[in-house]
Scaffold this motif. Structure first.
Motif, mmCIF file in Angstrom:
data_model
loop_
_atom_site.group_PDB
_atom_site.id
_atom_site.type_symbol
_atom_site.label_atom_id
_atom_site.label_comp_id
_atom_site.label_asym_id
_atom_site.label_seq_id
_atom_site.Cartn_x
_atom_site.Cartn_y
_atom_site.Cartn_z
ATOM 1 N N VAL A 42 -0.135 -6.573 5.095
ATOM 2 C CA VAL A 42 -0.283 -5.559 4.428
ATOM 3 C C VAL A 42 1.334 -4.669 4.754
ATOM 4 O O VAL A 42 1.548 -4.640 6.147
ATOM 5 C CB VAL A 42 -1.275 -4.491 5.134
ATOM 6 C CG1 VAL A 42 -1.307 -2.918 4.432
ATOM 7 C CG2 VAL A 42 -2.651 -5.174 5.028
ATOM 8 N N VAL B 174 0.865 -1.250 -0.058
ATOM 9 C CA VAL B 174 -0.029 -0.024 -0.139
ATOM 10 C C VAL B 174 0.811 1.193 -0.015
ATOM 11 O O VAL B 174 2.041 1.223 0.373
ATOM 12 C CB VAL B 174 -0.900 -0.023 1.100
ATOM 13 C CG1 VAL B 174 -2.040 -1.264 1.188
ATOM 14 C CG2 VAL B 174 -0.235 0.101 2.397
ATOM 15 N N ARG C 137 -5.164 -6.334 8.309
ATOM 16 C CA ARG C 137 -4.666 -7.260 8.933
ATOM 17 C C ARG C 137 -5.191 -7.937 9.980
ATOM 18 O O ARG C 137 -4.923 -9.116 10.226
ATOM 19 C CB ARG C 137 -3.589 -6.422 9.852
ATOM 20 C CG ARG C 137 -2.262 -5.850 9.014
ATOM 21 C CD ARG C 137 -1.496 -4.602 9.676
ATOM 22 N NE ARG C 137 -0.436 -4.024 8.738
ATOM 23 C CZ ARG C 137 0.242 -2.806 8.878
ATOM 24 N NH1 ARG C 137 -0.207 -2.211 9.850
ATOM 25 N NH2 ARG C 137 1.124 -2.509 8.029
ATOM 26 N N VAL D 117 3.896 -1.284 3.694
ATOM 27 C CA VAL D 117 3.876 -0.089 3.115
ATOM 28 C C VAL D 117 4.973 -0.170 1.968
ATOM 29 O O VAL D 117 6.226 -0.561 2.280
ATOM 30 C CB VAL D 117 4.077 0.824 4.248
ATOM 31 C CG1 VAL D 117 4.553 2.274 3.636
ATOM 32 C CG2 VAL D 117 3.255 0.985 5.211
ATOM 33 N N ALA E 186 -5.684 -0.451 6.934
ATOM 34 C CA ALA E 186 -4.438 -1.377 7.046
ATOM 35 C C ALA E 186 -4.480 -2.195 8.256
ATOM 36 O O ALA E 186 -4.328 -3.560 8.152
ATOM 37 C CB ALA E 186 -3.077 -0.557 6.937
ATOM 38 N N ASP E 187 -4.722 -1.588 9.488
ATOM 39 C CA ASP E 187 -4.792 -2.252 10.666
ATOM 40 C C ASP E 187 -6.055 -3.361 10.578
ATOM 41 O O ASP E 187 -5.953 -4.496 10.913
ATOM 42 C CB ASP E 187 -4.894 -1.435 11.878
ATOM 43 C CG ASP E 187 -3.508 -0.712 12.036
ATOM 44 O OD1 ASP E 187 -2.343 -0.836 11.424
ATOM 45 O OD2 ASP E 187 -3.400 -0.150 13.225
ATOM 46 N N SER F 256 7.227 1.970 0.646
ATOM 47 C CA SER F 256 8.022 3.322 0.996
ATOM 48 C C SER F 256 8.512 4.193 0.281
ATOM 49 O O SER F 256 8.997 5.263 0.515
ATOM 50 C CB SER F 256 8.678 3.191 2.454
ATOM 51 O OG SER F 256 9.688 2.328 2.050
ATOM 52 N N ARG G 91 2.117 5.041 1.290
ATOM 53 C CA ARG G 91 2.394 5.471 2.566
ATOM 54 C C ARG G 91 1.234 6.024 2.880
ATOM 55 O O ARG G 91 1.043 6.188 4.361
ATOM 56 C CB ARG G 91 3.591 6.519 2.507
ATOM 57 C CG ARG G 91 4.969 6.032 2.071
ATOM 58 C CD ARG G 91 6.217 7.039 1.769
ATOM 59 N NE ARG G 91 5.633 7.601 0.837
ATOM 60 C CZ ARG G 91 6.789 8.338 -0.044
ATOM 61 N NH1 ARG G 91 7.899 8.297 0.405
ATOM 62 N NH2 ARG G 91 6.439 8.999 -1.175
ATOM 63 N N THR G 92 0.412 6.890 2.118
ATOM 64 C CA THR G 92 -0.778 7.419 2.545
ATOM 65 C C THR G 92 -1.930 6.707 2.965
ATOM 66 O O THR G 92 -3.055 7.130 3.200
ATOM 67 C CB THR G 92 -1.074 8.520 1.770
ATOM 68 O OG1 THR G 92 -1.343 7.785 0.278
ATOM 69 C CG2 THR G 92 0.064 9.485 1.262
ATOM 70 N N PHE G 93 -1.940 5.352 2.428
ATOM 71 C CA PHE G 93 -2.901 4.373 2.702
ATOM 72 C C PHE G 93 -3.354 4.631 4.251
ATOM 73 O O PHE G 93 -2.707 4.717 5.208
ATOM 74 C CB PHE G 93 -2.416 3.095 2.508
ATOM 75 C CG PHE G 93 -3.576 1.965 2.299
ATOM 76 C CD1 PHE G 93 -4.176 1.712 1.244
ATOM 77 C CD2 PHE G 93 -3.958 1.117 3.758
ATOM 78 C CE1 PHE G 93 -4.918 0.753 1.231
ATOM 79 C CE2 PHE G 93 -4.922 0.277 3.388
ATOM 80 C CZ PHE G 93 -5.613 0.093 2.227
ATOM 81 N N PRO G 94 -4.831 4.495 4.275
ATOM 82 C CA PRO G 94 -5.289 4.813 5.856
ATOM 83 C C PRO G 94 -4.931 3.675 6.724
ATOM 84 O O PRO G 94 -5.279 2.489 6.558
ATOM 85 C CB PRO G 94 -6.966 4.906 5.526
ATOM 86 C CG PRO G 94 -7.130 4.882 4.073
ATOM 87 C CD PRO G 94 -5.817 4.357 3.402
ATOM 88 N N THR G 95 -4.500 4.089 7.852
ATOM 89 C CA THR G 95 -4.189 3.120 8.913
ATOM 90 C C THR G 95 -5.231 2.307 9.200
ATOM 91 O O THR G 95 -5.151 1.165 9.763
ATOM 92 C CB THR G 95 -3.454 3.966 10.225
ATOM 93 O OG1 THR G 95 -2.346 4.763 9.497
ATOM 94 C CG2 THR G 95 -2.808 3.016 11.230
#
Lengths: 405, 405
Positions: free
Chosen positions: A142, A123, A136, A144, A132-133, A146, A125-129
């Motif tokens: 998932v 994903v 997971r 990053v 992502a979490d 980078s 870097r700007t992918f919504p945490t």
């Protein structure tokens, strides 16, 4: 929308192989973006734009979109995607009803990924945490990405993209000409205030004329800078109030084509009457730095080296830069330039950390010198790096005095 | 910028105690946003707007900003923050030079958090995964605040915010009046095309008139819908080409005040001449649904219940809704409404999953009925929930026929 979907043409010449190589190196099944079209990476990859969030999945074999029912028909006809699925296909509303909007969205995306055989994703870097979490927790791997590989791909413009940017810069030139005309045609009141139709010619009035001109050329903009005197010494001050003779007036216009989403960018510094010897000197030094930078740009040269060329000229003339003093608030207090495309600030960077320039990069060259006591000077052109140098996408006189008087 | 920073006034009446309670419940030291001002939560909390990314940290004792040197002066004078620090204070450029832009930024943010005694943070769902995972690698505890507490706080507008939204809607009314006037004053060619000054009155020309009007009222907009006939049957089709008599024309305008950032939203459906019996019936049903919804809104009622009221009316008249058939592409195929503020779509939601409405919520009521064979109808007002019902922020006749002919 029955007008030709120009956004969909864009991806024809785009080469996504660096992205696919990154996925392979990372050993993941796909690359996922979860955002709305204000994320230019998503707009670029999907060839689609929507006001609300949607998802773009790049796999080894294609580009796949997940959209709301509201956007489904338009996405099918406009998007540069290999498949478009609507959220209802994964019972989105029912999941939201059962689990709430956050978990309902996660389960919908998880089902979409499963549908495409994707267990692991890279994903941006700007992918919504939150996503992502959440993914997971649903067992997805998932990681990053980078380095910003999509931003890197976007930095090199296809011929189609260059045409779009040139078109936006043409609108920009018309708007700049309108602004210059207003300043040149103004009367000068006894106290030095510029007057048009008997009233003060303000920053706001000039901005309105710029914006109306851009509108008529199919462009919109969030903001414009028309900054006189001390206002112009803060590079991001938008300016306000009456413009005055014998002062520097910085005009920075960065419109966006409403249809294609491509930006342009240009700055000119004007003066009505003589702004004084020190201001004129700063203008000449800035112009020299700008010319030196244009001369320096070619493939293989780093953005950092071009920035150094500008700092050399400006420091050589006795002014501070952030290189000579990282905390200075006067002198040359920003980078030399930035890439321009679907974002107004994108790769490459023409700054101390800027990497190698490549043919096809579109970027600004915009040195400036600032001091509240004198005002601001900035000269900015938009250029494309060619095989052996630079092609200027800007066709506007370097400026200072509107019909000198 | 010497004009009064209206954004800075906004936060005076804002109550951040729900956010601080959330932090306390989660046992974390602070709430961090890492984005640019296109993130309305950040704009709201910081009272600041900048084109590039900056960071807003809310702790138990204050609001703290981390900004670039370029924004430092303006942030100090404009932001609604208790402290403003520039990145150079943590050697940002040196860190970027040493570690690259990604890791350099992470280390700068980590130093900023350490400086404020923060070891653990809650972040919004949209927080960049790159920053979250990176800060975790630097030993910070990062958890997602998944309820959207800041969006919830933003849903209830302060009196100052309501004034801003009302102001934007006033501009919207002027733009809608201009569009209606063009349709009403047009000539009708033999083939039914509307003509103005001898040329086809197109969707594009009406949009330009709308945009120029909004500009003169200090508003900008990304997009406007002027959709005639079948174009109007896709709720997000922007429309294009000549407008025609005896067809439904949907006009949806959602401008944003350039200075304050507050949106407004309104839709009207017009027709020049008789659009036919079925179209007129759909207009009357939509109007009935709209009136029933306005009647239903009050504190304590859920957005879901208001949406049900609309579905009841529309289904009762024999049209499909997404409630009666989740895959329908005709009938009422979107939600009843959404909150409006610094975002055009925000909390509360007037949809199946919409929660309880509260006094101070600002939202749209916008039922519609769509079918390519007939065209689209939509009626949309912007309202504020009051202690005992609703106050309409929209002052515009419900519409259909411009000077009926």
């Amino acid at each position: 929308m029955s007008s030709p979907p120009r956004t969909a043409c864009m991806n024809v010449d785009v080469d996504l192989s660096p992205l696919r190589a990154t996925l392979e190196d990372a050993g993941v099944d796909g690359y996922l973006i979860d955002d709305d079209a204000s994320d230019s990476d998503q707009r670029y990859l999907s060839g689609f734009t929507a006001p609300d969030s949607y998802q773009t999945l790049v796999t080894g074999d294609g580009i796949h979109l997940l959209v709301s029912g509201l956007e489904y028909g338009r996405a099918q006809s406009e998007a540069a995607a290999d498949s478009v699925t609507r959220r209802a296909a994964y019972d989105y509303q029912e999941l939201v009803g059962q689990y709430g909007p956050y978990e309902g969205k996660l389960r919908t995306i998880a089902a979409f990924l499963e549908d495409h055989g994707v267990d692991s994703i890279a994903v941006p870097r700007t992918f919504p945490t939150g996503t992502a979490d959440g993914l997971r927790e649903h067992g997805l791997e998932v990681t990053v990405e980078s380095k910003g590989v999509v931003e890197e791909i976007r930095a090199s413009k296809t011929p189609w993209e260059r045409d779009q940017i040139r078109r936006t810069q043409k609108a920009n030139e018309a708007a700049m000409a309108r602004a210059e005309e207003l300043i040149a045609a103004a009367e000068v009141a006894d106290d030095g205030t510029l007057l048009a139709d008997g009233e003060a010619l303000t920053s706001e009035r000039v901005k309105e004329a710029i914006e109306v001109t851009l509108l008529r050329h199919g462009c919109g903009l969030d903001d414009t800078i028309v900054a006189c005197g001390a206002d112009g010494s803060d590079p991001h001050d938008r300016g306000s109030g009456p413009l005055r003779a014998e002062e520097l007036i910085v005009i920075d216009i960065f419109p966006r084509d409403t249809e294609t989403g491509y930006f342009a960018d240009m700055t000119r510094t004007f003066a009505r009457g003589d702004p004084g010897e020190e201001a004129r000197r700063r203008y000449e030094v800035t112009k020299e730095a700008y010319e030196a930078a244009l001369e320096a740009v070619e493939p293989g040269v780093t953005g950092g080296a071009v920035h150094d060329v500008v700092c050399d000229v400006i420091e050589g003339a006795g002014y501070e830069t952030l290189r000579s003093d990282p905390t200075t608030e006067t002198g040359f207090i920003h980078s030399t330039g930035h890439g321009v495309g679907l974002d107004i600030h994108e790769q490459p960077s023409v700054s101390p950390a800027g990497g190698e320039l490549e043919a096809g990069h579109v970027l600004t060259i915009e040195p400036g010198i600032y001091d509240p006591a004198v005002g601001g000077v900035r000269i900015e052109d938009l250029v494309v790096v060619t095989e052996d140098g630079v092609e200027n996408l800007t066709d506007y006189r370097v400026a200072l005095d509107p019909r000198s008087s």
